[in-house]
Design a protein around this motif. Structure first.
Motif, PDB file in Angstrom:
ATOM      1  N   LEU A  57      45.086  77.729   6.491  1.00 46.22           N
ATOM      2  CA  LEU A  57      45.621  77.266   5.208  1.00 46.22           C
ATOM      3  C   LEU A  57      46.921  76.490   5.403  1.00 46.22           C
ATOM      4  O   LEU A  57      47.184  75.525   4.683  1.00 46.22           O
ATOM      5  N   ALA A  58      47.739  76.896   6.390  1.00 48.47           N
ATOM      6  CA  ALA A  58      48.971  76.157   6.681  1.00 48.47           C
ATOM      7  C   ALA A  58      48.651  74.745   7.149  1.00 48.47           C
ATOM      8  O   ALA A  58      49.284  73.771   6.734  1.00 48.47           O
ATOM      9  N   ALA A  59      47.633  74.618   8.024  1.00 46.83           N
ATOM     10  CA  ALA A  59      47.236  73.293   8.500  1.00 46.83           C
ATOM     11  C   ALA A  59      46.707  72.439   7.361  1.00 46.83           C
ATOM     12  O   ALA A  59      47.059  71.251   7.234  1.00 46.83           O
ATOM     13  N   LEU A  60      45.870  73.019   6.504  1.00 45.22           N
ATOM     14  CA  LEU A  60      45.338  72.283   5.357  1.00 45.22           C
ATOM     15  C   LEU A  60      46.457  71.863   4.405  1.00 45.22           C
ATOM     16  O   LEU A  60      46.405  70.778   3.810  1.00 45.22           O
TER      17      LEU A  60
ATOM     18  N   GLY B 105      55.562  66.577   5.388  1.00 44.85           N
ATOM     19  CA  GLY B 105      54.511  67.549   5.644  1.00 44.85           C
ATOM     20  C   GLY B 105      54.818  68.457   6.811  1.00 44.85           C
ATOM     21  O   GLY B 105      54.344  69.602   6.861  1.00 44.85           O
ATOM     22  N   ALA B 106      55.618  67.966   7.755  1.00 42.12           N
ATOM     23  CA  ALA B 106      56.049  68.799   8.881  1.00 42.12           C
ATOM     24  C   ALA B 106      57.099  69.809   8.408  1.00 42.12           C
ATOM     25  O   ALA B 106      57.553  69.770   7.267  1.00 42.12           O
ATOM     26  N   VAL B 107      57.492  70.697   9.295  1.00 40.26           N
ATOM     27  CA  VAL B 107      58.292  71.860   8.895  1.00 40.26           C
ATOM     28  C   VAL B 107      59.706  71.789   9.459  1.00 40.26           C
ATOM     29  O   VAL B 107      59.915  71.376  10.598  1.00 40.26           O
ATOM     30  N   SER B 108      60.664  72.205   8.646  1.00 43.91           N
ATOM     31  CA  SER B 108      62.052  72.336   9.085  1.00 43.91           C
ATOM     32  C   SER B 108      62.295  73.767   9.551  1.00 43.91           C
ATOM     33  O   SER B 108      62.198  74.715   8.757  1.00 43.91           O
ATOM     34  N   ALA B 109      62.610  73.932  10.830  1.00 44.14           N
ATOM     35  CA  ALA B 109      62.868  75.266  11.367  1.00 44.14           C
ATOM     36  C   ALA B 109      64.093  75.895  10.701  1.00 44.14           C
ATOM     37  O   ALA B 109      64.117  77.107  10.445  1.00 44.14           O
ATOM     38  N   SER B 110      65.101  75.078  10.396  1.00 48.89           N
ATOM     39  CA  SER B 110      66.314  75.628   9.788  1.00 48.89           C
ATOM     40  C   SER B 110      66.050  76.119   8.363  1.00 48.89           C
ATOM     41  O   SER B 110      66.579  77.156   7.943  1.00 48.89           O
ATOM     42  N   THR B 111      65.211  75.401   7.617  1.00 46.79           N
ATOM     43  CA  THR B 111      64.874  75.847   6.262  1.00 46.79           C
ATOM     44  C   THR B 111      64.036  77.108   6.308  1.00 46.79           C
ATOM     45  O   THR B 111      64.224  78.032   5.502  1.00 46.79           O
ATOM     46  N   LEU B 112      63.095  77.182   7.254  1.00 45.58           N
ATOM     47  CA  LEU B 112      62.304  78.395   7.426  1.00 45.58           C
ATOM     48  C   LEU B 112      63.197  79.577   7.781  1.00 45.58           C
ATOM     49  O   LEU B 112      63.029  80.679   7.247  1.00 45.58           O
TER      50      LEU B 112
ATOM     51  N   MET C  94      51.037  73.812  10.512  1.00 44.60           N
ATOM     52  CA  MET C  94      51.382  72.869   9.457  1.00 44.60           C
ATOM     53  C   MET C  94      52.051  71.635  10.043  1.00 44.60           C
ATOM     54  O   MET C  94      51.761  70.499   9.640  1.00 44.60           O
ATOM     55  N   ASP C  95      52.936  71.834  11.006  1.00 46.80           N
ATOM     56  CA  ASP C  95      53.726  70.758  11.586  1.00 46.80           C
ATOM     57  C   ASP C  95      52.851  69.721  12.295  1.00 46.80           C
ATOM     58  O   ASP C  95      52.882  68.532  11.973  1.00 46.80           O
ATOM     59  N   VAL C  96      52.055  70.174  13.244  1.00 48.88           N
ATOM     60  CA  VAL C  96      51.239  69.258  14.043  1.00 48.88           C
ATOM     61  C   VAL C  96      50.160  68.614  13.178  1.00 48.88           C
ATOM     62  O   VAL C  96      49.876  67.414  13.312  1.00 48.88           O
ATOM     63  N   ALA C  97      49.545  69.401  12.275  1.00 50.16           N
ATOM     64  CA  ALA C  97      48.505  68.837  11.402  1.00 50.16           C
ATOM     65  C   ALA C  97      49.065  67.705  10.550  1.00 50.16           C
ATOM     66  O   ALA C  97      48.430  66.652  10.390  1.00 50.16           O
ATOM     67  N   ALA C  98      50.270  67.893  10.005  1.00 48.96           N
ATOM     68  CA  ALA C  98      50.871  66.867   9.155  1.00 48.96           C
ATOM     69  C   ALA C  98      51.225  65.619   9.956  1.00 48.96           C
ATOM     70  O   ALA C  98      50.948  64.494   9.526  1.00 48.96           O
TER      71      ALA C  98
ATOM     72  N   LEU D  86      63.637  64.017  -4.142  1.00 50.50           N
ATOM     73  CA  LEU D  86      64.104  65.046  -5.067  1.00 50.50           C
ATOM     74  C   LEU D  86      62.974  65.884  -5.655  1.00 50.50           C
ATOM     75  O   LEU D  86      63.180  67.046  -6.008  1.00 50.50           O
ATOM     76  N   THR D  87      61.793  65.309  -5.779  1.00 45.69           N
ATOM     77  CA  THR D  87      60.687  66.022  -6.431  1.00 45.69           C
ATOM     78  C   THR D  87      59.645  66.570  -5.469  1.00 45.69           C
ATOM     79  O   THR D  87      59.021  67.601  -5.751  1.00 45.69           O
ATOM     80  N   ALA D  88      59.452  65.896  -4.337  1.00 49.26           N
ATOM     81  CA  ALA D  88      58.396  66.305  -3.408  1.00 49.26           C
ATOM     82  C   ALA D  88      58.537  67.752  -2.924  1.00 49.26           C
ATOM     83  O   ALA D  88      57.525  68.466  -2.846  1.00 49.26           O
ATOM     84  N   PRO D  89      59.744  68.229  -2.563  1.00 51.66           N
ATOM     85  CA  PRO D  89      59.824  69.611  -2.087  1.00 51.66           C
ATOM     86  C   PRO D  89      59.279  70.636  -3.087  1.00 51.66           C
ATOM     87  O   PRO D  89      58.644  71.617  -2.684  1.00 51.66           O
ATOM     88  N   LEU D  90      59.501  70.409  -4.364  1.00 50.12           N
ATOM     89  CA  LEU D  90      59.004  71.348  -5.373  1.00 50.12           C
ATOM     90  C   LEU D  90      57.483  71.272  -5.494  1.00 50.12           C
ATOM     91  O   LEU D  90      56.803  72.304  -5.583  1.00 50.12           O
ATOM     92  N   ILE D  91      56.944  70.055  -5.483  1.00 48.83           N
ATOM     93  CA  ILE D  91      55.485  69.895  -5.569  1.00 48.83           C
ATOM     94  C   ILE D  91      54.812  70.449  -4.319  1.00 48.83           C
ATOM     95  O   ILE D  91      53.824  71.190  -4.394  1.00 48.83           O
ATOM     96  N   HIS D  92      55.370  70.125  -3.165  1.00 48.83           N
ATOM     97  CA  HIS D  92      54.796  70.621  -1.910  1.00 48.83           C
ATOM     98  C   HIS D  92      54.914  72.143  -1.822  1.00 48.83           C
ATOM     99  O   HIS D  92      54.011  72.815  -1.308  1.00 48.83           O
ATOM    100  N   GLY D  93      56.033  72.671  -2.288  1.00 48.23           N
ATOM    101  CA  GLY D  93      56.206  74.119  -2.289  1.00 48.23           C
ATOM    102  C   GLY D  93      55.143  74.818  -3.125  1.00 48.23           C
ATOM    103  O   GLY D  93      54.650  75.888  -2.755  1.00 48.23           O
ATOM    104  N   MET D  94      54.773  74.200  -4.248  1.00 51.70           N
ATOM    105  CA  MET D  94      53.716  74.770  -5.083  1.00 51.70           C
ATOM    106  C   MET D  94      52.369  74.752  -4.356  1.00 51.70           C
ATOM    107  O   MET D  94      51.574  75.686  -4.482  1.00 51.70           O
ATOM    108  N   ILE D  95      52.129  73.696  -3.573  1.00 53.16           N
ATOM    109  CA  ILE D  95      50.892  73.643  -2.782  1.00 53.16           C
ATOM    110  C   ILE D  95      50.876  74.786  -1.761  1.00 53.16           C
ATOM    111  O   ILE D  95      49.882  75.493  -1.603  1.00 53.16           O
ATOM    112  N   GLY D  96      52.005  74.968  -1.058  1.00 48.39           N
ATOM    113  CA  GLY D  96      52.100  76.050  -0.091  1.00 48.39           C
ATOM    114  C   GLY D  96      52.015  77.414  -0.755  1.00 48.39           C
ATOM    115  O   GLY D  96      51.407  78.346  -0.203  1.00 48.39           O
TER     116      GLY D  96
END
Length: 347
Positions: free
Chosen positions: A76-79, A111-118, A143-147, A259-269
């Motif tokens: 699911l993370a990759a998707l 689409g890739a991941v921030s280690a510091s945010t995680l 998620m990182d490599v797939a994106a 400004l908006t993508a993180p919220l939309i992407h967060g909802m997908i995750g």
């Protein structure tokens, strides 16, 4: 008032972080006309070391995880990473003046991941006493490599389609091609996996998973990591300034997206996390952290991968939107996912 203070403190802390401060420093000295340069072979060596380090760390985390319990959340993370790239790329490239390459490079970094945010998400959950699976860190590379691979492949397919003679036709992800040109698609996929950035990332992942690189990881890669990253960001800042003029005509598109993508992407995750919860009993903390990963944008693996694989993409676009705007929004959104998970999951 407390909310305003929190936002202000987060923004200040973000600008003081080594990642962004060295990036801004590079832009400042470039604006002043400095002749400072980082030789290309040195830059390539730094990128290789950083991506090997990221891959090694992720591979070692996967080796220590329960692979059976991790399988569904990992898929699911990759998707999620793929969905973010396809959605973000299509959204950005609809704006006049945003090229296919710039749009998908930016979406790939988001689409890739921030280690510091995680890490910030994990610390927040620890502070609130909310538990999560021990293998969460191992979901990072899926998620990182797939994106990143999706963004590179789609951008290259788009470029190949535009360069093809009339009536040629090249297959596209999501439709739009006149016929499937398997040779072109296979060539692009092979070229992507053979690119220096993706090769280093996947090699590190394989070595971390199959070998036992803990000693060299702890004595060499980990101590050098932050210093090398600062040089990388300095280089990125100088290059970003040199190409800033190209961005001014469409800056509003990237500001709105950042400004908006993180919220939309967060909802997908978050939705993907709820599916994993229903199927495997994935914890509340796991759902939150999957949302945090989706909301984040890469500040380590993403920019150098895009620069190496898509050199024609404008770094001012994908670095400015992700590091300058997306990361603060992603960090500020962490309490939203915690509150939402409590509401939906009844905890």
């Amino acid at each position: 008032m407390d909310m305003i203070s929190t936002i202000a403190a987060t923004v200040v802390a973000q600008f003081q972080s080594p990642t962004l401060s060295f990036l801004i420093g590079g832009m400042v000295i470039a604006a002043m006309g400095s002749k400072l340069t980082v030789p290309q072979p040195v830059y390539a060596f730094i990128v290789m070391l950083l991506l090997l380090k990221v891959g090694l760390g992720a591979g070692m985390s996967m080796r220590e995880a329960d692979l059976v319990a991790m399988a569904i959340p990992a898929g699911l993370a990759a998707l999620t990473g793929i969905a973010i790239v396809l959605l973000g790329g299509r959204t950005l490239t609809r704006w006049r003046g945003v090229s296919q390459t710039d749009g998908y490079a930016t979406a790939g970094v988001f689409g890739a991941v921030s280690a510091s945010t995680l890490a910030a998400g994990m610390a927040t959950l620890d502070g609130r006493g909310i538990s999560y699976e021990g293998f969460i860190g191992a979901l990072y590379p899926f998620m990182d490599v797939a994106a990143l691979i999706t963004a590179i492949v789609v951008a290259r397919m788009s470029a190949a389609r535009m360069a093809a003679p009339a009536g040629g036709g090249v297959a596209t992800l999501g439709g739009g091609g006149t016929r499937a040109d398997d040779g072109v698609v296979k060539g692009i996929l092979l070229d992507t996996f053979r690119s220096p950035a993706i090769s280093a990332l996947v090699l590190g992942l394989a070595l971390g998973l199959l070998a036992k690189p803990e000693s060299v990881y702890g004595s060499f890669y980990e101590p050098l990591f932050r210093g090398l990253l600062s040089v990388l960001m300095l280089t990125m800042g100088m290059e970003a300034w040199s190409r800033l003029a190209e961005l001014r005509k469409v800056a509003h598109a990237y500001v709105l997206y950042g400004l908006t993508a993180p919220l939309i992407h967060g909802m997908i995750g978050f939705g993907a996390g709820l599916i994993a919860h229903q199927l495997t009993g994935f914890s509340q903390g796991g759902v939150v952290l999957l949302a945090v990963m989706a909301a984040s944008s890469s500040d380590i693996s993403g920019p150098p991968t895009m620069r190496a694989a898509l050199p024609e993409a404008n770094p001012s676009a994908y670095i400015g939107a992700s590091t300058g705007l997306g990361t603060p929004v992603a960090i500020l959104s962490i309490p939203i996912w915690i509150a939402l998970s409590g509401l939906v999951m009844g905890t």
